[in-house]
Write a protein that holds these residues in place. Sequence first.
Motif, mmCIF file in Angstrom:
data_model
loop_
_atom_site.group_PDB
_atom_site.id
_atom_site.type_symbol
_atom_site.label_atom_id
_atom_site.label_comp_id
_atom_site.label_asym_id
_atom_site.label_seq_id
_atom_site.Cartn_x
_atom_site.Cartn_y
_atom_site.Cartn_z
ATOM 1 N N LYS A 179 25.479 78.214 23.334
ATOM 2 C CA LYS A 179 24.443 77.175 23.215
ATOM 3 C C LYS A 179 24.779 75.961 24.073
ATOM 4 C CE LYS A 179 23.521 76.109 19.014
ATOM 5 N NZ LYS A 179 23.736 75.817 17.580
ATOM 6 N N TYR A 180 26.017 75.886 24.516
ATOM 7 C CA TYR A 180 26.455 74.667 25.199
ATOM 8 C C TYR A 180 27.116 74.991 26.553
ATOM 9 C CZ TYR A 180 25.644 72.592 20.631
ATOM 10 O OH TYR A 180 25.062 72.178 19.449
ATOM 11 N N ILE A 181 26.467 75.872 27.300
ATOM 12 C CA ILE A 181 26.993 76.227 28.622
ATOM 13 C C ILE A 181 27.022 75.015 29.568
ATOM 14 C CG2 ILE A 181 26.541 77.615 30.689
ATOM 15 C CD1 ILE A 181 25.529 79.818 28.785
ATOM 16 N N PRO A 182 25.954 74.190 29.622
ATOM 17 C CA PRO A 182 26.027 72.999 30.500
ATOM 18 C C PRO A 182 27.186 72.072 30.129
ATOM 19 C CG PRO A 182 23.760 73.417 29.842
ATOM 20 C CD PRO A 182 24.619 74.317 29.005
ATOM 21 N N HIS A 183 27.499 71.990 28.842
ATOM 22 C CA HIS A 183 28.593 71.129 28.404
ATOM 23 C C HIS A 183 29.946 71.676 28.884
ATOM 24 C CE1 HIS A 183 25.225 70.210 25.769
ATOM 25 N NE2 HIS A 183 25.806 69.050 25.488
ATOM 26 N N PHE A 184 30.069 72.993 28.920
ATOM 27 C CA PHE A 184 31.296 73.601 29.437
ATOM 28 C C PHE A 184 31.519 73.212 30.892
ATOM 29 C CE2 PHE A 184 33.218 77.104 31.874
ATOM 30 C CZ PHE A 184 34.452 77.216 31.236
ATOM 31 N N PHE A 185 30.473 73.334 31.700
ATOM 32 C CA PHE A 185 30.617 73.006 33.116
ATOM 33 C C PHE A 185 30.738 71.502 33.337
ATOM 34 C CE2 PHE A 185 28.896 77.320 33.613
ATOM 35 C CZ PHE A 185 29.822 77.812 34.534
ATOM 36 N N LEU A 200 32.700 71.739 20.614
ATOM 37 C CA LEU A 200 31.768 72.604 19.896
ATOM 38 C C LEU A 200 31.668 72.235 18.424
ATOM 39 C CD1 LEU A 200 32.704 76.065 21.477
ATOM 40 C CD2 LEU A 200 30.729 74.625 22.010
ATOM 41 N N GLU A 201 32.708 71.611 17.898
ATOM 42 C CA GLU A 201 32.731 71.256 16.474
ATOM 43 C C GLU A 201 32.387 69.798 16.218
ATOM 44 O OE1 GLU A 201 33.128 73.548 14.282
ATOM 45 O OE2 GLU A 201 33.740 75.162 15.663
ATOM 46 N N ASN A 202 32.291 68.989 17.278
ATOM 47 C CA ASN A 202 32.083 67.550 17.094
ATOM 48 C C ASN A 202 31.001 67.049 18.040
ATOM 49 O OD1 ASN A 202 34.605 66.504 15.321
ATOM 50 N ND2 ASN A 202 35.241 68.188 16.651
ATOM 51 N N GLY A 203 29.811 66.834 17.474
ATOM 52 C CA GLY A 203 28.654 66.481 18.278
ATOM 53 C C GLY A 203 28.793 65.184 19.044
ATOM 54 N N LYS A 204 29.407 64.167 18.430
ATOM 55 C CA LYS A 204 29.519 62.872 19.086
ATOM 56 C C LYS A 204 30.410 62.966 20.321
ATOM 57 C CE LYS A 204 29.640 59.222 16.527
ATOM 58 N NZ LYS A 204 30.056 58.120 15.618
ATOM 59 N N ILE A 205 31.578 63.613 20.188
ATOM 60 C CA ILE A 205 32.478 63.789 21.335
ATOM 61 C C ILE A 205 31.805 64.643 22.401
ATOM 62 C CG2 ILE A 205 34.651 64.849 22.079
ATOM 63 C CD1 ILE A 205 35.049 62.246 20.620
ATOM 64 N N ARG A 206 31.055 65.659 21.953
ATOM 65 C CA ARG A 206 30.364 66.552 22.895
ATOM 66 C C ARG A 206 29.374 65.753 23.754
ATOM 67 N NH1 ARG A 206 28.741 70.113 19.423
ATOM 68 N NH2 ARG A 206 26.641 69.309 19.077
ATOM 69 N N LYS A 207 28.633 64.853 23.137
ATOM 70 C CA LYS A 207 27.658 64.060 23.877
ATOM 71 C C LYS A 207 28.325 63.135 24.883
ATOM 72 C CE LYS A 207 24.090 64.022 20.282
ATOM 73 N NZ LYS A 207 23.342 63.175 19.304
ATOM 74 N N TRP A 208 29.422 62.478 24.456
ATOM 75 C CA TRP A 208 30.089 61.529 25.347
ATOM 76 C C TRP A 208 30.738 62.238 26.535
ATOM 77 C CZ3 TRP A 208 29.445 56.666 26.174
ATOM 78 C CH2 TRP A 208 28.988 55.822 25.150
ATOM 79 N N ILE A 209 31.412 63.338 26.286
ATOM 80 C CA ILE A 209 32.049 64.062 27.387
ATOM 81 C C ILE A 209 30.989 64.625 28.330
ATOM 82 C CG2 ILE A 209 33.415 66.114 27.982
ATOM 83 C CD1 ILE A 209 35.193 65.558 25.625
ATOM 84 N N TYR A 210 29.873 65.079 27.765
ATOM 85 C CA TYR A 210 28.795 65.613 28.600
ATOM 86 C C TYR A 210 28.218 64.524 29.505
ATOM 87 C CZ TYR A 210 24.428 67.904 29.924
ATOM 88 O OH TYR A 210 23.387 68.447 30.627
ATOM 89 N N ARG A 211 27.931 63.364 28.946
ATOM 90 C CA ARG A 211 27.335 62.279 29.729
ATOM 91 C C ARG A 211 28.292 61.772 30.803
ATOM 92 N NH1 ARG A 211 25.297 59.136 24.294
ATOM 93 N NH2 ARG A 211 23.457 60.407 23.854
ATOM 94 N N LEU A 212 29.518 61.482 30.378
ATOM 95 C CA LEU A 212 30.500 60.964 31.334
ATOM 96 C C LEU A 212 30.904 62.035 32.349
ATOM 97 C CD1 LEU A 212 32.719 58.870 28.906
ATOM 98 C CD2 LEU A 212 31.085 58.003 30.596
ATOM 99 N N GLY A 213 30.891 63.286 31.903
ATOM 100 C CA GLY A 213 31.202 64.379 32.823
ATOM 101 C C GLY A 213 30.171 64.475 33.928
ATOM 102 N N ILE A 214 28.899 64.293 33.584
ATOM 103 C CA ILE A 214 27.839 64.319 34.599
ATOM 104 C C ILE A 214 28.045 63.197 35.611
ATOM 105 C CG2 ILE A 214 25.363 64.008 34.991
ATOM 106 C CD1 ILE A 214 26.077 66.720 33.824
#
Length: 555
Positions: free
Chosen positions: A97-103, A305-319
Amino acid sequence: MSFKLPKLFLYVLGAILVLNLLQAFFTPLIFDEAYYWHYAKELAWGYFDHPPMVALMIKIGNVFFNGELGVRFVSCLLSIGTFILLWLAIDNPAKKKYIPHFFALVFSMTLLNAYGFFTLPDTPLLFFTALFLLVYKRFIAKPSFILAIFMGIVMAALMYSKYHAVLVIFFVLLSNIKLILNKYAWLAVITSLICYTPHFIWLYEHDFVSIKYHLFERPNAPYNFNKYTLGFLVNLVAIFGLTFPFVYYALFKSKSKDLFTKALLYLTYGVLIFFFISSFNRRVQTQWIIVVSIPMAILVYNYMLENGKIRKWIYRLGIINIVIILFLRVGLIYEPLFPVNYETHGNKAWMKKIQSEAGDNPVVFENSYRNAPMYAFYTGKTSFSLNNIHYRQNQYSIDDSEKAVQHKKILYISKYLKKNKLAFPKKSGSIYYGVFIDDFESFRKLRCIVNDEKFELNDTEHSVTVYNPYKEDIGLSKLKFAIAYLNGSKQFQELIPIDLVPENDKITQLSANDSTLFTFKLPKPKTTNLPKYFKMVISENDLQYGLNSNTIELD
């Protein structure tokens, strides 16, 4: 463990592969890549600075492509393989469900991104670390004869990539010490040692030159907190960019819930602690700690995958990280976009400028294993690095490239020649000067083997054996001898000429493939206060003194 990859994952992976191949094609070589290209001109089981994997990669790439893409083609494939292996090492079914987050996580890691197209020893190190961890995960779940053999081969491939790989193997073993009682683990170790035996033989045949250099001969500056320890801490930030606070938070929160996770944690913390301690002794280069990107990618993504808040921050900053990295990657090709002058800029034109003066004559660069292969790569002409006491040994010190410039008219290039009409300014601002030598002759492979073990600055007479590995006799009239004094950091300080007294006063030459015994006395230094080490050095035909002995400690 499913090996079927989701379509979206494959699409993104394919896009990254195309991007990396284009980048590899259009980006001029960096100096280290040119140096490893020089390795690959003659495949061997080892090289002065590194094991042979990087040379093999370039050799394979050159089968399919010429130029820069040939140097980098295998790296592009291995980087894609690394992403696949990381994905397969993650069991959480939510990952689909979170392939973009992986990359966003892995592609935003600065050096993991750069090694997607640059060809450096770290590229295969990252790939084989990921493969080793995946195989280890299956091994601890269900050890078998076949899996043990395969893991042994992978361990050897790790060590063939870079010597730092020993840390990967050591810390994974440390995380599961019971493996010493596992017969399959021993089978893996034995297999690895058998596979690595050709490199051990190469080291023995070359007097363990790589080990001696990295552990004992390498010069080092006195401890400086800002350059060493603070520099190490800055590197911890640099390898993750803007995501670093959340990446390290996820690491800190990750717990050892099984043997595989325990191995990931031991490997990460082990490498970080090892190089933190090393930072009190020497400058830790950023790429030395890059291997932690592999276990941390698995740990951090599982935590995301287990923590939505960290997932959002890493995804945004990763982009944001990725946008910045891609901008800089364009700047590697189109110079005006890069904030500083980088080593991909201007070398091709600079080498062509030198070649326009040299013509078909070989070019000898003083003290530059960087410029010599870059010149050969971009001109197709013969080059050589003549290393002296102001520099260090490298691959040009041990291979046969010196032969190609002997008794030829050559263009000698140096920063330190007197200013003359042959000036070659670089884009970086430094200026090199050139002079033609009609009949160039060097003997950089002459070795001084000091026979005594204790040395003091007094009038004691010592003996030294000078070994001539060449096929021709060398007249002593062509040679000058000196003592080079070094400080406690093994940095060159002072040079004092000396006379060597031959055991037989009738000796006028060094016989081919033979050793000659001399005696000498250590001269007192004139400007150096209490030198810690010395080297015996030789000048041939009034060239700068070379690097002709080991570093010897003074009592």
